[in-house]
Write an enzyme that holds these catalytic residues in place. Structure first.
Site, PDB file in Angstrom:
ATOM      1  N   GLU A 171       0.859  -1.192   0.000  1.00  0.00           N
ATOM      2  CA  GLU A 171       0.000   0.000   0.000  1.00  0.00           C
ATOM      3  C   GLU A 171       0.888   1.232   0.000  1.00  0.00           C
ATOM      4  O   GLU A 171       1.811   1.365   0.810  1.00  0.00           O
ATOM      5  CB  GLU A 171      -0.923  -0.017   1.224  1.00  0.00           C
ATOM      6  CG  GLU A 171      -1.877   1.168   1.240  1.00  0.00           C
ATOM      7  CD  GLU A 171      -3.162   0.916   2.033  1.00  0.00           C
ATOM      8  OE1 GLU A 171      -3.443  -0.247   2.387  1.00  0.00           O
ATOM      9  OE2 GLU A 171      -3.893   1.886   2.274  1.00  0.00           O
ATOM     10  N   ARG A 172       0.621   2.106  -0.948  1.00  0.00           N
ATOM     11  CA  ARG A 172       1.427   3.339  -1.118  1.00  0.00           C
ATOM     12  C   ARG A 172       2.901   3.019  -1.363  1.00  0.00           C
ATOM     13  O   ARG A 172       3.794   3.764  -0.937  1.00  0.00           O
ATOM     14  CB  ARG A 172       1.296   4.269   0.087  1.00  0.00           C
ATOM     15  CG  ARG A 172      -0.132   4.521   0.537  1.00  0.00           C
ATOM     16  CD  ARG A 172      -0.999   5.067  -0.564  1.00  0.00           C
ATOM     17  NE  ARG A 172      -2.381   5.272  -0.133  1.00  0.00           N
ATOM     18  CZ  ARG A 172      -3.351   5.654  -0.944  1.00  0.00           C
ATOM     19  NH1 ARG A 172      -3.125   5.849  -2.224  1.00  0.00           N
ATOM     20  NH2 ARG A 172      -4.571   5.834  -0.494  1.00  0.00           N
ATOM     21  N   ASN A 214      -3.349  -1.794   7.593  1.00  0.00           N
ATOM     22  CA  ASN A 214      -4.647  -2.308   7.149  1.00  0.00           C
ATOM     23  C   ASN A 214      -4.427  -3.820   7.089  1.00  0.00           C
ATOM     24  O   ASN A 214      -4.096  -4.384   6.061  1.00  0.00           O
ATOM     25  CB  ASN A 214      -5.024  -1.756   5.773  1.00  0.00           C
ATOM     26  CG  ASN A 214      -5.352  -0.273   5.865  1.00  0.00           C
ATOM     27  OD1 ASN A 214      -5.865   0.197   6.880  1.00  0.00           O
ATOM     28  ND2 ASN A 214      -5.061   0.472   4.810  1.00  0.00           N
ATOM     29  N   LYS A 291      -4.026  -0.321  13.921  1.00  0.00           N
ATOM     30  CA  LYS A 291      -4.866   0.743  13.360  1.00  0.00           C
ATOM     31  C   LYS A 291      -6.296   0.333  13.670  1.00  0.00           C
ATOM     32  O   LYS A 291      -6.779  -0.663  13.150  1.00  0.00           O
ATOM     33  CB  LYS A 291      -4.638   0.835  11.856  1.00  0.00           C
ATOM     34  CG  LYS A 291      -5.597   1.778  11.118  1.00  0.00           C
ATOM     35  CD  LYS A 291      -5.218   1.886   9.640  1.00  0.00           C
ATOM     36  CE  LYS A 291      -6.176   2.744   8.841  1.00  0.00           C
ATOM     37  NZ  LYS A 291      -5.757   2.899   7.432  1.00  0.00           N
ATOM     38  N   GLU A 295     -10.726   4.398   8.933  1.00  0.00           N
ATOM     39  CA  GLU A 295     -10.810   3.982   7.534  1.00  0.00           C
ATOM     40  C   GLU A 295     -11.325   2.545   7.407  1.00  0.00           C
ATOM     41  O   GLU A 295     -10.779   1.734   6.663  1.00  0.00           O
ATOM     42  CB  GLU A 295      -9.448   4.115   6.849  1.00  0.00           C
ATOM     43  CG  GLU A 295      -8.945   5.527   6.840  1.00  0.00           C
ATOM     44  CD  GLU A 295      -7.682   5.743   6.003  1.00  0.00           C
ATOM     45  OE1 GLU A 295      -7.636   6.770   5.322  1.00  0.00           O
ATOM     46  OE2 GLU A 295      -6.777   4.901   6.028  1.00  0.00           O
ATOM     47  N   ARG A 340     -11.591  17.531  10.112  1.00  0.00           N
ATOM     48  CA  ARG A 340     -10.878  16.276  10.323  1.00  0.00           C
ATOM     49  C   ARG A 340      -9.586  16.485  11.108  1.00  0.00           C
ATOM     50  O   ARG A 340      -9.155  15.599  11.855  1.00  0.00           O
ATOM     51  CB  ARG A 340     -10.582  15.640   8.951  1.00  0.00           C
ATOM     52  CG  ARG A 340      -9.870  14.328   9.069  1.00  0.00           C
ATOM     53  CD  ARG A 340      -9.751  13.658   7.721  1.00  0.00           C
ATOM     54  NE  ARG A 340      -8.469  12.998   7.597  1.00  0.00           N
ATOM     55  CZ  ARG A 340      -7.986  12.509   6.486  1.00  0.00           C
ATOM     56  NH1 ARG A 340      -8.689  12.605   5.362  1.00  0.00           N
ATOM     57  NH2 ARG A 340      -6.826  11.911   6.447  1.00  0.00           N
ATOM     58  N   LYS A 364       0.846  10.611  13.630  1.00  0.00           N
ATOM     59  CA  LYS A 364       1.463  11.119  12.388  1.00  0.00           C
ATOM     60  C   LYS A 364       2.024  12.517  12.628  1.00  0.00           C
ATOM     61  O   LYS A 364       1.523  13.242  13.493  1.00  0.00           O
ATOM     62  CB  LYS A 364       0.438  11.150  11.259  1.00  0.00           C
ATOM     63  CG  LYS A 364       0.070   9.767  10.748  1.00  0.00           C
ATOM     64  CD  LYS A 364      -0.747   9.831   9.462  1.00  0.00           C
ATOM     65  CE  LYS A 364      -1.094   8.411   9.016  1.00  0.00           C
ATOM     66  NZ  LYS A 364      -1.889   8.366   7.768  1.00  0.00           N
ATOM     67  N   ASP A 369      -2.621  14.182   6.961  1.00  0.00           N
ATOM     68  CA  ASP A 369      -2.102  12.920   6.432  1.00  0.00           C
ATOM     69  C   ASP A 369      -0.846  13.110   5.594  1.00  0.00           C
ATOM     70  O   ASP A 369      -0.939  13.129   4.362  1.00  0.00           O
ATOM     71  CB  ASP A 369      -3.192  12.239   5.594  1.00  0.00           C
ATOM     72  CG  ASP A 369      -2.860  10.783   5.294  1.00  0.00           C
ATOM     73  OD1 ASP A 369      -1.900  10.271   5.879  1.00  0.00           O
ATOM     74  OD2 ASP A 369      -3.578  10.165   4.486  1.00  0.00           O
ATOM     75  N   GLU A 391       5.029   9.306  13.752  1.00  0.00           N
ATOM     76  CA  GLU A 391       5.066   8.454  12.552  1.00  0.00           C
ATOM     77  C   GLU A 391       5.306   9.369  11.363  1.00  0.00           C
ATOM     78  O   GLU A 391       4.527  10.286  11.112  1.00  0.00           O
ATOM     79  CB  GLU A 391       3.722   7.717  12.414  1.00  0.00           C
ATOM     80  CG  GLU A 391       3.572   6.926  11.129  1.00  0.00           C
ATOM     81  CD  GLU A 391       2.235   6.171  11.047  1.00  0.00           C
ATOM     82  OE1 GLU A 391       1.605   5.898  12.093  1.00  0.00           O
ATOM     83  OE2 GLU A 391       1.809   5.881   9.911  1.00  0.00           O
ATOM     84  N   GLU A 397       3.851   9.062  -0.744  1.00  0.00           N
ATOM     85  CA  GLU A 397       2.452   8.988  -1.181  1.00  0.00           C
ATOM     86  C   GLU A 397       1.946  10.321  -1.728  1.00  0.00           C
ATOM     87  O   GLU A 397       1.247  10.357  -2.736  1.00  0.00           O
ATOM     88  CB  GLU A 397       1.591   8.546   0.010  1.00  0.00           C
ATOM     89  CG  GLU A 397       0.101   8.595  -0.268  1.00  0.00           C
ATOM     90  CD  GLU A 397      -0.752   8.152   0.926  1.00  0.00           C
ATOM     91  OE1 GLU A 397      -0.196   7.762   1.964  1.00  0.00           O
ATOM     92  OE2 GLU A 397      -1.984   8.209   0.794  1.00  0.00           O
ATOM     93  N   TRP A 546     -13.206  13.816   2.099  1.00  0.00           N
ATOM     94  CA  TRP A 546     -12.408  13.120   1.088  1.00  0.00           C
ATOM     95  C   TRP A 546     -12.165  14.025  -0.123  1.00  0.00           C
ATOM     96  O   TRP A 546     -11.426  13.666  -1.029  1.00  0.00           O
ATOM     97  CB  TRP A 546     -13.139  11.835   0.624  1.00  0.00           C
ATOM     98  CG  TRP A 546     -13.019  10.709   1.594  1.00  0.00           C
ATOM     99  CD1 TRP A 546     -12.155  10.622   2.650  1.00  0.00           C
ATOM    100  CD2 TRP A 546     -13.784   9.494   1.603  1.00  0.00           C
ATOM    101  NE1 TRP A 546     -12.340   9.433   3.317  1.00  0.00           N
ATOM    102  CE2 TRP A 546     -13.334   8.718   2.694  1.00  0.00           C
ATOM    103  CE3 TRP A 546     -14.812   8.985   0.802  1.00  0.00           C
ATOM    104  CZ2 TRP A 546     -13.865   7.473   3.002  1.00  0.00           C
ATOM    105  CZ3 TRP A 546     -15.333   7.744   1.105  1.00  0.00           C
ATOM    106  CH2 TRP A 546     -14.862   6.995   2.205  1.00  0.00           C
TER     107      TRP A 546
HETATM  108  C1  GCV Z   1      -2.419   2.354   5.356  1.00  0.00           C
HETATM  109  C2  GCV Z   1      -3.649   7.330   4.353  1.00  0.00           C
HETATM  110  C3  GCV Z   1      -3.251   6.448   3.212  1.00  0.00           C
HETATM  111  C4  GCV Z   1      -3.708   5.022   3.435  1.00  0.00           C
HETATM  112  C5  GCV Z   1      -3.116   4.553   4.765  1.00  0.00           C
HETATM  113  C6  GCV Z   1      -3.619   5.479   5.856  1.00  0.00           C
HETATM  114  C7  GCV Z   1      -3.035   5.134   7.202  1.00  0.00           C
HETATM  115  O1  GCV Z   1      -5.036   7.497   4.387  1.00  0.00           O
HETATM  116  O2  GCV Z   1      -3.769   6.963   2.035  1.00  0.00           O
HETATM  117  O3  GCV Z   1      -3.240   4.242   2.373  1.00  0.00           O
HETATM  118  O4  GCV Z   1      -3.461   3.237   5.038  1.00  0.00           O
HETATM  119  O5  GCV Z   1      -3.218   6.794   5.562  1.00  0.00           O
HETATM  120  O6  GCV Z   1      -2.052   5.753   7.557  1.00  0.00           O
HETATM  121  O7  GCV Z   1      -3.561   4.276   7.874  1.00  0.00           O
END
Ligand code: GCV
Length: 701
Positions: A171-172, A214, A291, A295, A340, A364, A369, A391, A397, A546
């Protein structure tokens, strides 16, 4: 270790290239200075890794194999000492034993009337880190005379988060597929795992969460635990602990339970047994990353419980084994909040003091994000009774994937150096995270940019972000320029006429990306889903937050998100006096202007320009500066190997095109609101806005 000439310049060797030291006089001195080596350290697997690294590196750097002697004697030049040695003075033994568990000392002393270099540490890991530091001195051509270095890491858990799925997609991820070959594990150990561990150890990284947050709960099943154990076995020899992302609903998915309620005794028992099983496979297992309730991921809130209930239940089952829980504060639920950016603070601040001491809240760097630029997350400094670890996202990304050269150390530093004012002036993020709360571990995480691409990270310069993350995790006070210089010398060349211009290019590159993507505090205006390229016009996704329009809020009056007391009041989450200065346009740093304020198109900024003119100028400057990077790169042609020279050259050409794309699309779009002409001398984009809106991309990573 790959050393064949055919592969020499494909980037596989990262910063551990170990090609001959270019300065021949220095190389001769090094050969004399380390003519014979003793390891007074025992021979644990970690020490063996250090010895092997030293041997291979010296062979490459100096075309030389020193005598590895067993006992100290006359003429000894390099001595590795664990815990102390009869040969050293009491003062030096004390210094060595005063370093932290992972720390080390590198010092020139006089032994039997001749100079001798000592690498001393309390533990094996310190010896390994000291070895890599010594090698870095050689790689960057430092003199070894009168060396006196004492190092201890400022943070304890220095960890990569891999967002790797079990089907090997990442992912990413923009560097190919996952390097974990689940199919061939545990039987086959790809040498790449060893090189991965070496690279991490060389920069002090001591942990890896190997699967995506995820998460897939299969990772916790016995079959996968065997595979995990094989990886952990490789990592262990390099001082790295393996951690797993745990899916909160695993007791249902793989345990056959009806609930994952953290307060249900059968659920707790399931996790308890799972923890015991994990530790049978991996005795030094690090712990879980979670997590939850974000999401679409399940979590304790599904059962009316809090984040603390969920985290503590897992912490309790790991505690007897010494494991930790890293619980993420990246939460946003299915109800659209008024802002958000406020949500994580609103959910977590009331839980301060309710987490077990082996829980660390992973936050984060910013509240939205991983944007090209965000102010620091207001949770830093806000939770005084809870350990927080930042983080960062190493994978790009929102920063051009692996085709844009963006050196991220300056981004990481901007957050680490930010003053939260939580304990008065000087309460920087770096300071807050390095103070243990209730005997918790301190830590820092980086979302990895590593994949199966031959050069690991996709872009040769993306390796610098992995490298810089590790160096800053070890010591957040280090300077981005010094780290860039070390990386360039180790990765490409020590020649000053290469290192100097390219360091400057790297240091400016993040500001350049901010200018052509999201100047003056704009954020989250990328194409939705893939986050590729500009799409500030998107306004039709089901959740308000979004949509890019939610973040820039452009209208006929101006643009920007009003987060002041009269807007969403997100500024209230910061401490005074910062909160008060962010509440006013005049006292808000312009780099965050549109993050905190909705500003009129004709409002004058500090330099006298109107907002509209300044936005346009920044976009144009960003694109022009990428053209400047191309010129800088052209000027070093011939100073490094042609393979990587040409690779970077081509990638810069892509970046230049995409910077112009960003500039044109954003300027044309925002112009539909400002209705103002471009400032004099700025040429109109050669396409119209519709052209940019119509661009479609099918197979993005
Ligand atoms: C792993 C953002 C990214 C998602 C990521 C999420 C997260 O939304 O686009 O791909 O999911 O952050 O950090 O959990």
């Amino acid at each position: 270790m790959l050393t064949s000439a055919a592969n020499a310049d494909n980037g596989y060797r990262l910063w551990l290239r170990y090609d001959p030291v270019e300065n021949v006089t220095l190389a001769r001195q090094y050969r004399q200075q380390i003519a014979s080596v003793v390891f007074e350290t025992g021979n644990s697997p970690i020490i063996q890794s250090a010895r092997t690294e030293l041997k291979n590196a010296l062979q490459g750097l100096l075309n030389y194999s020193p005598a590895f002697v067993n006992a100290p004697g006359k003429g000894l030049r390099l001595i590795f000492v664990k815990g102390g040695s009869k040969q050293l003075t009491p003062a030096l033994n004390k210094l060595i034993n005063n370093t932290s568990n992972e720390g080390y000392v590198i010092k020139t002393i006089s032994l039997n009337n001749s100079p001798c270099l000592v690498v001393g540490a309390k533990n094996d890991k310190g010896i390994l880190y000291g070895t890599f530091h010594l090698l870095r001195l050689l790689q960057t051509q430092q003199t070894l005379a009168n060396i006196n270095i004492t190092e201890s890491p400022k943070l304890q858990v220095r960890i990569l988060n891999h967002w790797d799925n079990l089907d090997r997609t990442v992912e990413r991820g923009y560097a190919g597929f996952s390097i974990w070959n689940w199919h061939k594990l545990p039987g086959y150990i790809d040498p790449r795992y060893i090189d991965y561990a070496r690279a991490n150890a060389s920069i002090g990284i001591n942990g890896a969460v190997i699967n995506n947050v995820n998460a897939n709960s299969l990772i916790l099943t016995t079959d996968y635990l065997k595979k995990n154990a094989a990886l952990a076995g490789v990592f262990r020899r390099y001082g790295i602990k393996l951690y797993l992302s745990a899916k909160f609903s695993a007791p249902i998915e793989t345990g056959g339970l009806k609930t994952a309620d953290p307060l249900d005794p059968t659920v707790k028992q399931w996790w308890q047994q799972k923890a015991d099983e994990i530790y049978r496979h991996i005795p030094d297992f690090g712990g879980f990353l979670v997590k939850a309730n974000s999401e679409g991921q399940p979590g304790p809130q599904n059962y009316g419980r809090t984040h603390a209930d969920g985290a503590n239940m897992l912490a309790d089952v790991l505690k007897p084994h010494g494991g930790i829980v890293m619980w993420r504060a990246f939460v946003y639920d299915d109800k659209t909040p008024d802002d958000r950016a406020k949500q994580a603070y609103n959910e977590f601040k009331p839980l301060d003091g309710k987490f077990r001491s082996n829980v660390i809240i992973q936050v984060k760097n910013g509240a939205i994000d991983f944007q090209p630029r965000e102010p620091f997350h207001p949770l830093f400094g806000a939770m005084t009774k809870t350990q927080i670890m930042p983080e960062f996202q190493i994978t790009q990304e929102y920063l051009g994937f692996s085709t844009h050269l963006v050196y991220l150390a300056t981004l990481f530093k901007e957050c680490l150096d930010a003053d939260t004012y939580s304990q008065g002036h000087g309460s920087t993020v770096a300071k807050i995270i390095s103070i243990p709360v209730n005997n918790s571990l301190t830590g820092i995480a980086g979302v990895a940019n590593i994949g199966t691409d031959i050069n690991w990270c996709g872009h040769p310069f993306a390796q610098a972000n992995w490298y810089a993350f590790g160096r800053l995790a070890w010591n957040p006070d280090q300077n981005a320029a010094d780290i860039a210089r070390d990386w360039l010398k180790m990765t490409f060349s020590n020649q000053p006429d290469f290192v100097k211009p390219v360091t400057s290019m790297m240091l400016a590159s993040r500001e350049t990306a901010v200018n052509y993507m999201t100047p003056l505090g704009l954020h989250h205006i990328m194409g939705t889903h893939a986050h590729y390229g500009p799409a500030p016009w998107v306004n039709n996704l089901s959740r308000a937050d979004w949509n890019p329009v939610y973040y820039h809020k452009a209208d006929s009056a101006g643009m920007g998100f009003d987060r002041t007391a009269t807007g969403s009041n997100a500024i209230a989450q910061y401490y005074p006096p910062l909160r008060d200065s962010l509440n006013k346009v005049e006292t808000t740093p312009e780099k965050y202007l549109l993050w905190f304020h909705h500003v009129g198109w004709n409002t004058h900024l500090k330099n006298g320009e109107t907002l509209w003119n300044e936005v346009v100028k920044r976009y144009y400057k960003g694109a022009a500066d990428v053209a400047g990077m191309q010129k800088t790169w052209a000027s070093v042609n011939g100073k490094i190997d042609s393979t990587r020279y040409h690779e970077v050259k081509q990638l810069l050409a892509i970046q230049a095109e995409e910077a112009v794309w960003w500039r044109n699309a954003c300027v044309l779009y925002f112009q539909t609101f400002s209705k103002l002409p471009l400032p004099a001398g700025y040429t109109k984009p050669d396409h119209d806005l519709q052209y940019y809106k119509d661009l479609k991309f099918k197979y993005l990573p």
